[in-house]
Write an enzyme that holds these catalytic residues in place. Structure first.
Site, PDB file in Angstrom:
ATOM      1  N   SER A 289      -6.956  55.503 -61.826  1.00 26.15           N
ATOM      2  CA  SER A 289      -5.683  55.930 -61.274  1.00 26.15           C
ATOM      3  C   SER A 289      -5.184  57.179 -62.009  1.00 26.15           C
ATOM      4  CB  SER A 289      -4.675  54.779 -61.356  1.00 26.15           C
ATOM      5  OG  SER A 289      -3.478  55.076 -60.698  1.00 26.15           O
TER       6      SER A 289
ATOM      7  N   ARG B 118       9.730  49.083 -59.152  1.00 26.03           N
ATOM      8  CA  ARG B 118       8.482  48.345 -59.339  1.00 26.03           C
ATOM      9  C   ARG B 118       8.054  47.656 -58.050  1.00 26.03           C
ATOM     10  NH1 ARG B 118       3.739  48.556 -61.756  1.00 26.03           N
ATOM     11  NH2 ARG B 118       2.900  46.518 -62.334  1.00 26.03           N
TER      12      ARG B 118
ATOM     13  N   ASP C 263      -8.185  50.853 -50.945  1.00 25.74           N
ATOM     14  CA  ASP C 263      -7.193  51.582 -51.740  1.00 25.74           C
ATOM     15  C   ASP C 263      -6.598  52.680 -50.864  1.00 25.74           C
ATOM     16  OD1 ASP C 263      -5.683  53.020 -53.518  1.00 25.74           O
ATOM     17  OD2 ASP C 263      -7.311  53.406 -54.938  1.00 25.74           O
TER      18      ASP C 263
ATOM     19  N   HIS D 197      -5.524  49.353 -54.507  1.00 24.43           N
ATOM     20  CA  HIS D 197      -5.600  50.242 -55.676  1.00 24.43           C
ATOM     21  C   HIS D 197      -5.840  49.462 -56.969  1.00 24.43           C
ATOM     22  CE1 HIS D 197      -5.057  53.921 -57.866  1.00 24.43           C
ATOM     23  NE2 HIS D 197      -4.033  53.450 -58.552  1.00 24.43           N
ATOM     24  N   ASP D 198      -5.301  48.270 -57.062  1.00 23.02           N
ATOM     25  CA  ASP D 198      -5.444  47.469 -58.280  1.00 23.02           C
ATOM     26  C   ASP D 198      -6.880  47.027 -58.543  1.00 23.02           C
ATOM     27  OD1 ASP D 198      -2.923  47.610 -59.281  1.00 23.02           O
ATOM     28  OD2 ASP D 198      -2.305  45.588 -58.694  1.00 23.02           O
TER      29      ASP D 198
END
Length: 380
Positions: A151, A221, A316, A349-350
């Protein structure tokens, strides 16, 4: 698998000012860092791990007095792991502006004697890389066997290959991008506005007020976390499941996905700094190494000398596979040595943080090759 065990964070002070891309200087700053493994005699086995938005220098292992505080990439770095600390000397550095120990908004501005707060200068990916290079100088590391990150960390690795082409043998950029899309910048701005408009923000000088803009941080968040996951992942984990099994005809937390996002927001607001969030998301926005070359990424990467490993994940959508493929294309046009994989994974993405056998096998194999090259150089 084995852990590096109990680790100790270290602090390095710098008296010489660091000039930033904005034209501002940071005077008398310090950086937090951790190391794992042993540096070999010719210092050829050093690997720098660059961290993403809410991570830090604590890459692997745990603290003796906090055994549950495990490094954010502990599944990747350690004895016998893909980045094997029985072979490599691994370095994690906390970036300037962070809230995990390196000089940042919560620290004292030496020119005013008060906390920086919102007056901490805006920093860029390139500024972080220049600061990391200074720390490497102090450790006597002239060249890294690899600079690696996922990232935002992958963006730093790419920046290393361009800013310090003679100091990096391998660039490993995972779930990265050569620049943010307009949609990504938009998400960042909405998250920042949640913080900036929180009544407890006080223009970024909330420390002296004894408050924290928690609501802003929570919402920021929650927004960010949605972009880190895929629809597949959220559907499999939560679907449309209701906490009470039925509609309550109100506006409280009813769906399991709502509960999850509130939990993530509450947890984040308890440890992360609002000013740091603003700084890091703006650094993300500004990263665009092709901009000085009229948007030509091939020209931007023309001075690189490293070998490259790029990895993307099919679900992602924040830093898409196409973004990584843009980097690959530019590197191929420069006739660089490039290994690329687009891994089918449901986690969005994680995925770069998770243990996936195909992903970890690829990284392990790549580092096996690096190690073989190091051994060949050491052979008489």
């Amino acid at each position: 698998m084995n852990s590096v065990g109990a680790v100790t964070e270290q602090k390095m002070y710098f008296e010489a000012p660091l000039q930033l891309q904005s034209g501002a200087n940071i005077d008398r700053y310090h950086l937090m860092y951790e190391t794992y493994g042993q540096l070999n005699e010719d210092r050829s086995n050093a690997v720098l791990i660059c961290h993403a938005l809410n991570a830090s220098h604590h890459v692997a292992g745990y603290y003796a007095d906090q055994p549950k505080n495990i490094g954010w990439w502990d599944n990747m770095v350690g004895p016998g792991k893909p980045v094997d600390t029985d072979r490599f000397f691994v370095l994690g550095i906390n970036n300037l502006g962070s809230c995990f120990g390196s000089t940042g908004p919560m620290h004292i501005n030496p020119h005013t004697g008060t906390q920086y707060g919102h007056d901490f200068p805006v920093v860029t990916v390139e500024d972080w890389v220049n600061a990391q290079a200074r720390l490497a100088d102090e450790l006597g590391i002239e060249k890294f066997a690899a600079v690696m990150g996922g990232s935002l960390g992958g963006m730093q690795a790419l920046s290393w290959s361009m800013l310090y082409p003679d100091r990096i043998a391998n660039c490993i950029a995972i779930a990265a991008t050569p620049k943010l899309t307009a949609q990504n910048i938009a998400f960042n701005e909405v998250a920042r506005q949640a913080i900036l408009t929180d009544p407890d923000f006080h223009g970024g000088h909330f420390y002296s007020k004894g408050v924290v803009p928690r609501n802003g941080l929570r919402v920021a968040r929650m927004i960010g976390h949605i972009t880190y996951l895929s629809n597949i992942d959220m559907s499999e984990k939560f679907g449309r499941d209701l906490r009470q099994g039925q509609y309550l005809f109100g506006f409280g937390v009813e769906f399991e996905i709502e509960s999850y996002l509130h939990h993530q927001g509450d947890k984040f607001s308890s440890y992360f700094d609002a000013n740091t969030y603003l700084l890091i998301t703006r650094a993300l926005d500004y990263f665009d190494p092709a901009a000085p070359f009229d948007g030509d990424l091939t020209k931007a990467l023309s001075g690189t000398k490293a070998k490259f490993l790029l990895i993307s994940f099919t679900t992602d959508w924040r830093f898409s596979s196409e973004a990584s493929q843009t980097i690959v294309k530019a590197l191929v046009e420069n006739r660089r040595n490039v290994t690329y994989a687009d891994i089918s994974a449901p986690h969005g993405h994680d995925a770069f943080l998770l243990t996936d056998e195909r992903y970890h096998t690829l990284v392990r194999s790549y580092f096996d090759r690096i190690w073989t090259e190091i051994e060949n150089l050491e052979s008489p």
